[in-house]
Write an enzyme that holds these catalytic residues in place. Sequence first.
Site, PDB file in Angstrom:
ATOM      1  N   HIS A 123       0.609  -1.127   0.080  1.00  0.00           N
ATOM      2  CA  HIS A 123       0.033   0.024  -0.019  1.00  0.00           C
ATOM      3  C   HIS A 123       0.917   1.280   0.187  1.00  0.00           C
ATOM      4  CE1 HIS A 123       0.220  -0.032   4.572  1.00  0.00           C
ATOM      5  NE2 HIS A 123       0.559   1.116   4.365  1.00  0.00           N
ATOM      6  N   ASP A 155       0.313  -7.453   1.575  1.00  0.00           N
ATOM      7  CA  ASP A 155       0.671  -6.404   1.720  1.00  0.00           C
ATOM      8  C   ASP A 155       2.325  -6.092   1.840  1.00  0.00           C
ATOM      9  OD1 ASP A 155       0.254  -3.458   1.816  1.00  0.00           O
ATOM     10  OD2 ASP A 155       0.172  -3.505   4.102  1.00  0.00           O
ATOM     11  N   SER A 231       4.559   2.967   7.822  1.00  0.00           N
ATOM     12  CA  SER A 231       4.414   1.947   7.069  1.00  0.00           C
ATOM     13  C   SER A 231       5.611   1.444   6.353  1.00  0.00           C
ATOM     14  CB  SER A 231       3.070   1.822   6.091  1.00  0.00           C
ATOM     15  OG  SER A 231       2.117   2.006   6.611  1.00  0.00           O
TER      16      SER A 231
END
Length: 483
Positions: A123, A155, A231
């Site tokens: 992402h 992911d 992230s």
Amino acid sequence: MWRSARFVSLIAAGIAVAGLGIAGIQSVSFAFAGTANAQQRVAPPSREAVQYSFAPIVRKAAPAVVNVYVRSRVQAFTSPFADDPWFRRFFGDQFGEPSERVMSSLGSGVIVSADGIVVTNTHVVKGRGETEIRVALADKREFDAKVITQDEKTDIAVLKIENGDGRFPFLEFEDSDSLEVGDVVLAIGNPFGVGQTVTSGIVSGLARSDVGASDAQIFIQTDAAINPGNSGGALVDMNGRVVGINTMIYSKSGGSVGIGFAIPSNLVKVYAESAVAGRKVERPWLGAKLEVVTREIAEGLGLSRIAGAVVTRISAAGPAAKAGLEPGDVIMRVDGVEVSDPRAVFYRLTTKGVGQTAKLSVLRKGKGLETDLALVSPPKAGKDDVRNLSGPHPLDGARVSNILPGLADEMGLDETEGVVILSVRNGSVARSLGFRPGDIVVEIGGKTIANVVDVEQALATRQRMWSVSVKRGERLLQLNVPG
């Protein structure tokens, strides 16, 4: 509310792992510290010992944690009808006044080899339209990077820094199975874009399996502060080795409340090695459907604990059947490691890898037994099993397939026959009408659908009013749209 560490939806469904065609990196090997080198766990011997600094660990780990900048150039049109699929059918995708928008995003990543292999989250790097990726190191150097593999379901994305000197600082993977609740960890990333930041905490939980979209994924939970921008950053142990890749938080405000999650290094390492080797990551085919052991199931089977994964269906020619598994069996351990649910089982099989053999500890009618499960690839779909649909009908832009045994397992389908939607193209009629991967096509125009040939035939003649029925989970949905 579940949030990724950059305010995006948790983890997109679907899986698409790309191959690799980059010369010069096939020989890269990833250092993996075994359990013999795992960090020593001792209580602080004195008050003074508590005042020790994490600075030596940070000096070792921080240079290999990078900022990942993504810019996407998106072509937009000013017409108020630009997103209407029925107008696009007659006037095409590009009508109205064109304009270009630049969308930017920021995340983190970890260099895991001297050649510049970077692991991050899908992402973080996934963009729309033409995408540019820039990687900035802690020493202020910047490089272009390209995606060599990305998997939306787990992911995990793997990048390759371009035009590097082959001497990048990098971190080793630690065996994430060596972690224990209470171990001290550091999270390194770029929260809110303020610059590289280090936070400390402990491992709050292990094998969290009910917080993601993938049934082959479990997470490490930590109270080390993780915020938007973290992230893809590193979760490191007290030896400065990567034990996880930070990926999401639980938060009602968008900021850290001490509940963060990281993808275990053992799964990340599988994707990094496969990307460098130029092969696709394949989840072993079990040939069985597993369900969570609920309180009712535990009572019905006479189980003393609500744990494990119960076998509810067996494919006759699948690996599970050859291993002697039967409906009603409860898988309690894989290779000696306890599993709490089906996701934990698939995670263990995935990290073990195709071509290996896993030892299953099973409870059958109150008695324990062990069996060896051969880990093999799922059956491949033939060219006659898959169709890309296009034309003046509601399923324009959908990719559909006959339901094969391996596909049913991979997508978690109860059905073993019929037609399922594999993917839906962005901007297509099917996407705008709300069709999703995993939808099972039941009827089109009142005609029962058994295979992809039935789909093609049912869509061949244009209708004044299209009627399409799909099964989504336990619900049967019907769509009626003018032709």
